[in-house]
Each structure stands twice: as structure tokens, then as C-alpha cells.
Design a protein around this motif. Structure first.
Motif, PDB file in Angstrom:
ATOM      1  N   LEU A 169      51.560  38.066  49.847  1.00 18.78           N
ATOM      2  CA  LEU A 169      52.140  37.369  47.539  1.00 18.78           C
ATOM      3  C   LEU A 169      51.608  38.791  46.980  1.00 18.78           C
ATOM      4  O   LEU A 169      52.184  38.852  45.949  1.00 18.78           O
ATOM      5  N   ASP A 170      50.583  39.657  47.872  1.00 20.73           N
ATOM      6  CA  ASP A 170      50.721  41.009  47.513  1.00 20.73           C
ATOM      7  C   ASP A 170      52.126  42.021  46.981  1.00 20.73           C
ATOM      8  O   ASP A 170      52.122  42.470  45.774  1.00 20.73           O
ATOM      9  N   GLU A 171      52.956  41.910  48.032  1.00 20.83           N
ATOM     10  CA  GLU A 171      53.949  42.734  47.743  1.00 20.83           C
ATOM     11  C   GLU A 171      54.853  41.912  46.481  1.00 20.83           C
ATOM     12  O   GLU A 171      55.336  42.632  46.090  1.00 20.83           O
ATOM     13  N   LEU A 172      55.091  41.151  46.542  1.00 23.16           N
ATOM     14  CA  LEU A 172      55.616  39.709  45.907  1.00 23.16           C
ATOM     15  C   LEU A 172      54.476  39.945  44.319  1.00 23.16           C
ATOM     16  O   LEU A 172      55.987  40.252  42.887  1.00 23.16           O
ATOM     17  N   ALA A 173      53.718  40.112  43.508  1.00 20.95           N
ATOM     18  CA  ALA A 173      52.647  40.935  43.157  1.00 20.95           C
ATOM     19  C   ALA A 173      53.298  41.871  41.734  1.00 20.95           C
ATOM     20  O   ALA A 173      54.032  42.570  41.059  1.00 20.95           O
ATOM     21  N   VAL A 174      53.201  42.655  43.131  1.00 19.71           N
ATOM     22  CA  VAL A 174      53.831  44.396  42.558  1.00 19.71           C
ATOM     23  C   VAL A 174      54.979  44.453  42.789  1.00 19.71           C
ATOM     24  O   VAL A 174      55.570  44.941  41.555  1.00 19.71           O
ATOM     25  N   ARG A 175      56.251  43.798  43.217  1.00 18.66           N
ATOM     26  CA  ARG A 175      57.442  43.541  42.720  1.00 18.66           C
ATOM     27  C   ARG A 175      58.157  43.328  41.039  1.00 18.66           C
ATOM     28  O   ARG A 175      58.748  43.665  40.162  1.00 18.66           O
ATOM     29  N   VAL A 176      56.827  42.137  40.785  1.00 22.84           N
ATOM     30  CA  VAL A 176      57.559  41.869  39.905  1.00 22.84           C
ATOM     31  C   VAL A 176      56.647  41.924  38.716  1.00 22.84           C
ATOM     32  O   VAL A 176      56.541  41.235  37.692  1.00 22.84           O
ATOM     33  N   HIS A 177      55.615  42.989  38.588  1.00 21.80           N
ATOM     34  CA  HIS A 177      55.433  43.507  38.289  1.00 21.80           C
ATOM     35  C   HIS A 177      55.743  43.800  36.483  1.00 21.80           C
ATOM     36  O   HIS A 177      56.763  44.347  37.043  1.00 21.80           O
ATOM     37  N   PRO A 178      55.767  43.407  35.739  1.00 20.88           N
ATOM     38  CA  PRO A 178      56.698  44.638  34.742  1.00 20.88           C
ATOM     39  C   PRO A 178      55.916  45.898  34.851  1.00 20.88           C
ATOM     40  O   PRO A 178      57.545  46.838  34.524  1.00 20.88           O
ATOM     41  N   SER A 179      55.710  46.792  34.781  1.00 21.10           N
ATOM     42  CA  SER A 179      55.321  48.330  34.776  1.00 21.10           C
ATOM     43  C   SER A 179      56.510  48.536  36.138  1.00 21.10           C
ATOM     44  O   SER A 179      57.224  49.500  36.114  1.00 21.10           O
ATOM     45  N   THR A 180      56.244  47.796  37.207  1.00 18.63           N
ATOM     46  CA  THR A 180      57.285  48.153  38.514  1.00 18.63           C
ATOM     47  C   THR A 180      58.902  48.017  38.002  1.00 18.63           C
ATOM     48  O   THR A 180      59.597  48.803  38.425  1.00 18.63           O
ATOM     49  N   ILE A 181      59.055  46.981  37.246  1.00 19.34           N
ATOM     50  CA  ILE A 181      60.841  46.536  37.184  1.00 19.34           C
ATOM     51  C   ILE A 181      61.089  47.409  35.902  1.00 19.34           C
ATOM     52  O   ILE A 181      61.804  48.392  35.611  1.00 19.34           O
ATOM     53  N   ALA A 182      59.865  47.530  34.454  1.00 20.79           N
ATOM     54  CA  ALA A 182      60.363  48.817  34.343  1.00 20.79           C
ATOM     55  C   ALA A 182      60.609  50.198  35.072  1.00 20.79           C
ATOM     56  O   ALA A 182      60.822  50.964  34.252  1.00 20.79           O
ATOM     57  N   ALA A 183      60.190  50.734  35.768  1.00 18.72           N
ATOM     58  CA  ALA A 183      59.861  51.500  36.621  1.00 18.72           C
ATOM     59  C   ALA A 183      61.749  51.803  37.606  1.00 18.72           C
ATOM     60  O   ALA A 183      62.213  52.986  37.643  1.00 18.72           O
ATOM     61  N   GLN A 184      61.699  50.810  37.829  1.00 21.35           N
ATOM     62  CA  GLN A 184      63.513  51.068  38.806  1.00 21.35           C
ATOM     63  C   GLN A 184      64.066  51.092  37.830  1.00 21.35           C
ATOM     64  O   GLN A 184      65.305  50.913  38.074  1.00 21.35           O
ATOM     65  N   THR A 185      63.681  49.825  36.509  1.00 22.04           N
ATOM     66  CA  THR A 185      65.263  49.971  35.093  1.00 22.04           C
ATOM     67  C   THR A 185      65.234  51.643  35.030  1.00 22.04           C
ATOM     68  O   THR A 185      66.753  52.041  34.841  1.00 22.04           O
ATOM     69  N   LYS A 186      64.514  51.939  34.705  1.00 20.38           N
ATOM     70  CA  LYS A 186      64.321  53.473  34.185  1.00 20.38           C
ATOM     71  C   LYS A 186      64.908  54.499  35.067  1.00 20.38           C
ATOM     72  O   LYS A 186      66.065  55.053  34.773  1.00 20.38           O
ATOM     73  N   ALA A 187      64.609  54.307  36.335  1.00 14.94           N
ATOM     74  CA  ALA A 187      65.242  55.082  37.741  1.00 14.94           C
ATOM     75  C   ALA A 187      66.364  54.992  37.475  1.00 14.94           C
ATOM     76  O   ALA A 187      67.445  56.109  37.690  1.00 14.94           O
ATOM     77  N   LYS A 188      66.997  53.619  37.406  1.00 12.80           N
ATOM     78  CA  LYS A 188      68.870  53.521  37.703  1.00 12.80           C
ATOM     79  C   LYS A 188      69.422  54.062  36.805  1.00 12.80           C
ATOM     80  O   LYS A 188      70.066  54.450  36.937  1.00 12.80           O
ATOM     81  N   LEU A 189      68.502  53.742  34.770  1.00 15.29           N
ATOM     82  CA  LEU A 189      69.416  54.467  34.384  1.00 15.29           C
ATOM     83  C   LEU A 189      69.473  55.693  34.084  1.00 15.29           C
ATOM     84  O   LEU A 189      70.611  56.124  33.338  1.00 15.29           O
ATOM     85  N   LEU A 190      68.222  56.459  34.190  1.00 12.90           N
ATOM     86  CA  LEU A 190      68.215  58.195  34.490  1.00 12.90           C
ATOM     87  C   LEU A 190      69.311  58.465  35.796  1.00 12.90           C
ATOM     88  O   LEU A 190      70.417  59.279  35.559  1.00 12.90           O
ATOM     89  N   GLY A 191      69.634  57.315  37.093  1.00 10.43           N
ATOM     90  CA  GLY A 191      70.931  58.184  37.599  1.00 10.43           C
ATOM     91  C   GLY A 191      72.330  57.260  37.134  1.00 10.43           C
ATOM     92  O   GLY A 191      73.447  58.504  37.334  1.00 10.43           O
ATOM     93  N   SER A 192      72.150  57.041  35.974  1.00 14.26           N
ATOM     94  CA  SER A 192      73.853  56.668  35.581  1.00 14.26           C
ATOM     95  C   SER A 192      74.139  57.371  35.007  1.00 14.26           C
ATOM     96  O   SER A 192      75.413  58.177  34.701  1.00 14.26           O
TER      97      SER A 192
END
Length: 112
Positions: free
Chosen positions: A31-54
């Protein structure tokens, strides 16, 4: 019942409680791992990393293309030894000067 059936029946209360405690700990961790995965800051960081990579990938491709174009242009105005080809540079320079004079003339007419 076979041996597996008797093993389950022979479990003590302490063993069952230990299994339940272990399962609770595993569930809490999941549950802790899932909470981290769906936290807005985690999603934002992942999205930012994908965009920067692109962007970096596209910038790299553009750099390679521009570098190739510069090399082709350079090859038009230099020989195999890297010396300038005057027979190509002079006409290109004259065309450039002509374009500048034309632009300056058009600007003067618009002001006047």
C-alpha cells in the motif's frame, strides 16, 4: 488427507498469528508503494522525465541533421584539402550583397 493436510491442521496459534502479522506487513508495504506511485509529485516527476527525454532525443536528432547540413554546405565551398573554393564563394557573396541591398532599398521606400 495427505501429509499436506495434516501439516496445516498441525499449525499452532503462534504460527497462524505470525503468518497474519507477516501478511499485514507485506500488505502495508504494498500500500505504501502504491501511494508513492500514484502521488501527484511522483506522477509529475515521471512525466517531466519522459518529456525531457523526448526533447533531448529530438534535439539530438536536430543537431545531427544540422551538423550534416553544415558539413554538406562546407563541402560546397571548400576542396578536399579544406582550402576555400573562390569560384563558388565569390558568386555566393555577391548574391548575399545583392539581397542585402534589395532589402535596404525596400526599407527606404517604405519609410519615405
Amino acid at each position: 488427507m495427505g501429509k499436506a493436510g495434516t501439516d496445516k491442521a498441525a499449525r499452532t496459534t503462534a504460527q497462524i498469528e505470525a503468518d497474519i502479522a507477516r501478511t499485514r506487513t507485506q500488505l502495508a508495504t504494498t500500500l505504501d508503494e502504491l501511494a508513492v506511485r500514484v502521488h501527484p509529485s511522483t506522477i509529475a516527476a515521471q512525466t517531466k522525465a519522459k518529456l525531457l527525454g523526448s526533447v533531448e532525443e529530438k534535439a539530438g536528432r536536430a543537431y545531427v541533421a544540422a551538423s550534416g547540413a553544415v558539413e554538406q554546405l562546407k563541402a560546397q565551398f571548400t576542396d578536399e584539402k579544406g582550402q576555400p573554393r573562390k569560384e563558388r564563394i565569390v558568386p555566393a557573396a555577391l548574391v548575399g550583397v545583392g539581397v542585402l541591398l534589395l532589402v535596404a532599398s525596400v526599407r527606404r521606400r517604405k519609410r519615405g
